[in-house]
Write a protein that holds these residues in place. Structure first.
Motif, PDB file in Angstrom:
ATOM      1  N   LEU A 264       1.648 -10.699 -88.379  1.00 23.98           N
ATOM      2  CA  LEU A 264       0.590  -9.751 -88.033  1.00 23.98           C
ATOM      3  C   LEU A 264       1.137  -8.326 -87.917  1.00 23.98           C
ATOM      4  N   ASP A 265       0.295  -7.377 -88.213  1.00 23.94           N
ATOM      5  CA  ASP A 265       0.635  -5.964 -88.052  1.00 23.94           C
ATOM      6  C   ASP A 265       0.522  -5.629 -86.559  1.00 23.94           C
ATOM      7  N   GLN A 266       1.649  -5.412 -85.929  1.00 23.74           N
ATOM      8  CA  GLN A 266       1.655  -5.207 -84.482  1.00 23.74           C
ATOM      9  C   GLN A 266       0.915  -3.949 -84.061  1.00 23.74           C
ATOM     10  N   ALA A 267       0.885  -2.937 -84.893  1.00 24.38           N
ATOM     11  CA  ALA A 267       0.138  -1.718 -84.557  1.00 24.38           C
ATOM     12  C   ALA A 267      -1.357  -2.015 -84.501  1.00 24.38           C
TER      13      ALA A 267
ATOM     14  N   TYR B  73       1.803 -15.855 -80.346  1.00 24.73           N
ATOM     15  CA  TYR B  73       0.815 -16.845 -79.936  1.00 24.73           C
ATOM     16  C   TYR B  73      -0.238 -17.046 -81.032  1.00 24.73           C
ATOM     17  N   VAL B  74      -0.757 -15.945 -81.551  1.00 23.02           N
ATOM     18  CA  VAL B  74      -1.792 -16.011 -82.589  1.00 23.02           C
ATOM     19  C   VAL B  74      -1.217 -16.594 -83.879  1.00 23.02           C
TER      20      VAL B  74
ATOM     21  N   SER C 154      -9.479  -2.899 -72.404  1.00 17.82           N
ATOM     22  CA  SER C 154     -10.273  -1.828 -71.810  1.00 17.82           C
ATOM     23  C   SER C 154     -11.713  -2.280 -71.588  1.00 17.82           C
ATOM     24  N   ASP C 155     -12.300  -2.895 -72.624  1.00 18.92           N
ATOM     25  CA  ASP C 155     -13.676  -3.393 -72.518  1.00 18.92           C
ATOM     26  C   ASP C 155     -13.828  -4.411 -71.387  1.00 18.92           C
ATOM     27  N   ALA C 156     -12.787  -5.225 -71.186  1.00 15.04           N
ATOM     28  CA  ALA C 156     -12.834  -6.271 -70.163  1.00 15.04           C
ATOM     29  C   ALA C 156     -12.403  -5.766 -68.793  1.00 15.04           C
ATOM     30  N   GLY C 157     -11.950  -4.512 -68.731  1.00 13.43           N
ATOM     31  CA  GLY C 157     -11.492  -3.954 -67.463  1.00 13.43           C
ATOM     32  C   GLY C 157     -10.193  -4.568 -66.979  1.00 13.43           C
ATOM     33  N   ILE C 158      -9.371  -5.007 -67.922  1.00 15.26           N
ATOM     34  CA  ILE C 158      -8.090  -5.639 -67.583  1.00 15.26           C
ATOM     35  C   ILE C 158      -6.972  -4.617 -67.736  1.00 15.26           C
ATOM     36  N   GLU C 159      -6.166  -4.463 -66.702  1.00 15.24           N
ATOM     37  CA  GLU C 159      -5.008  -3.570 -66.752  1.00 15.24           C
ATOM     38  C   GLU C 159      -3.740  -4.399 -66.871  1.00 15.24           C
ATOM     39  N   ILE C 160      -2.832  -3.935 -67.705  1.00 16.01           N
ATOM     40  CA  ILE C 160      -1.548  -4.612 -67.869  1.00 16.01           C
ATOM     41  C   ILE C 160      -0.715  -4.341 -66.624  1.00 16.01           C
ATOM     42  N   PRO C 161      -0.171  -5.381 -65.990  1.00 19.28           N
ATOM     43  CA  PRO C 161       0.681  -5.171 -64.816  1.00 19.28           C
ATOM     44  C   PRO C 161       1.861  -4.255 -65.153  1.00 19.28           C
ATOM     45  N   LEU C 162       2.286  -3.487 -64.184  1.00 20.51           N
ATOM     46  CA  LEU C 162       3.356  -2.502 -64.392  1.00 20.51           C
ATOM     47  C   LEU C 162       4.676  -3.120 -64.832  1.00 20.51           C
ATOM     48  N   ASP C 163       4.906  -4.376 -64.458  1.00 18.70           N
ATOM     49  CA  ASP C 163       6.180  -5.012 -64.806  1.00 18.70           C
ATOM     50  C   ASP C 163       6.176  -5.628 -66.209  1.00 18.70           C
ATOM     51  N   ILE C 164       5.077  -5.462 -66.947  1.00 16.91           N
ATOM     52  CA  ILE C 164       4.992  -5.989 -68.316  1.00 16.91           C
ATOM     53  C   ILE C 164       4.868  -4.813 -69.281  1.00 16.91           C
ATOM     54  N   LYS C 165       5.846  -4.721 -70.195  1.00 16.77           N
ATOM     55  CA  LYS C 165       5.803  -3.670 -71.219  1.00 16.77           C
ATOM     56  C   LYS C 165       4.727  -4.023 -72.246  1.00 16.77           C
ATOM     57  N   LYS C 166       3.973  -3.005 -72.656  1.00 15.34           N
ATOM     58  CA  LYS C 166       2.931  -3.258 -73.643  1.00 15.34           C
ATOM     59  C   LYS C 166       3.534  -3.816 -74.935  1.00 15.34           C
ATOM     60  N   SER C 167       4.685  -3.325 -75.327  1.00 17.77           N
ATOM     61  CA  SER C 167       5.321  -3.812 -76.556  1.00 17.77           C
ATOM     62  C   SER C 167       5.658  -5.302 -76.451  1.00 17.77           C
ATOM     63  N   ASP C 168       6.089  -5.751 -75.266  1.00 18.71           N
ATOM     64  CA  ASP C 168       6.368  -7.178 -75.064  1.00 18.71           C
ATOM     65  C   ASP C 168       5.076  -7.994 -75.115  1.00 18.71           C
ATOM     66  N   LEU C 169       4.031  -7.462 -74.517  1.00 17.80           N
ATOM     67  CA  LEU C 169       2.737  -8.140 -74.523  1.00 17.80           C
ATOM     68  C   LEU C 169       2.225  -8.280 -75.955  1.00 17.80           C
ATOM     69  N   VAL C 170       2.311  -7.217 -76.728  1.00 16.77           N
ATOM     70  CA  VAL C 170       1.862  -7.239 -78.122  1.00 16.77           C
ATOM     71  C   VAL C 170       2.675  -8.256 -78.916  1.00 16.77           C
ATOM     72  N   ARG C 171       3.983  -8.230 -78.750  1.00 15.44           N
ATOM     73  CA  ARG C 171       4.864  -9.150 -79.483  1.00 15.44           C
ATOM     74  C   ARG C 171       4.529 -10.598 -79.176  1.00 15.44           C
ATOM     75  N   VAL C 172       4.383 -10.917 -77.889  1.00 20.28           N
ATOM     76  CA  VAL C 172       4.143 -12.299 -77.486  1.00 20.28           C
ATOM     77  C   VAL C 172       2.721 -12.745 -77.875  1.00 20.28           C
ATOM     78  N   PHE C 173       1.753 -11.835 -77.832  1.00 25.59           N
ATOM     79  CA  PHE C 173       0.399 -12.167 -78.269  1.00 25.59           C
ATOM     80  C   PHE C 173       0.395 -12.442 -79.779  1.00 25.59           C
ATOM     81  N   CYS C 174       1.131 -11.644 -80.538  1.00 17.11           N
ATOM     82  CA  CYS C 174       1.249 -11.880 -81.981  1.00 17.11           C
ATOM     83  C   CYS C 174       1.855 -13.250 -82.267  1.00 17.11           C
TER      84      CYS C 174
END
Length: 70
Positions: free
Chosen positions: A2-5, A38-39, A16-36
């Motif tokens: 998948l295209d991570q961007a 998973y998918v 944003s639509d769901a009103g969910i904030e990423i916890p401060l101890d989780i890097k967005k890049s790590d979240l994106v990588r692990v979600f990719c």
């Protein structure tokens, strides 16, 4: 792969639509990588299941599908 961007934009929008904030101890890049990952794993399983289902038919059925898609 998948295209991570693109996935990052998708996650930004959906979180944003769901009103969910990423916890401060989780890097967005790590979240994106692990979600990719998973998918992609789920997608691969989906492809395997569809392969079994599609090729559980004879070639005449497949020819019919090909002709019907034109």
């Amino acid at each position: 792969m998948l295209d991570q961007a693109v996935v990052e934009e998708f996650l930004d929008s959906k979180l944003s639509d769901a009103g969910i904030e990423i916890p401060l101890d989780i890097k967005k890049s790590d979240l994106v990588r692990v979600f990719c990952e998973y998918v992609e794993n789920d997608y691969y399983e989906w492809l395997k299941d569809n392969f079994k289902s599609f090729f559980n038919h004879d070639w005449d059925w497949i020819r019919e599908k090909i002709r019907g898609d034109k």
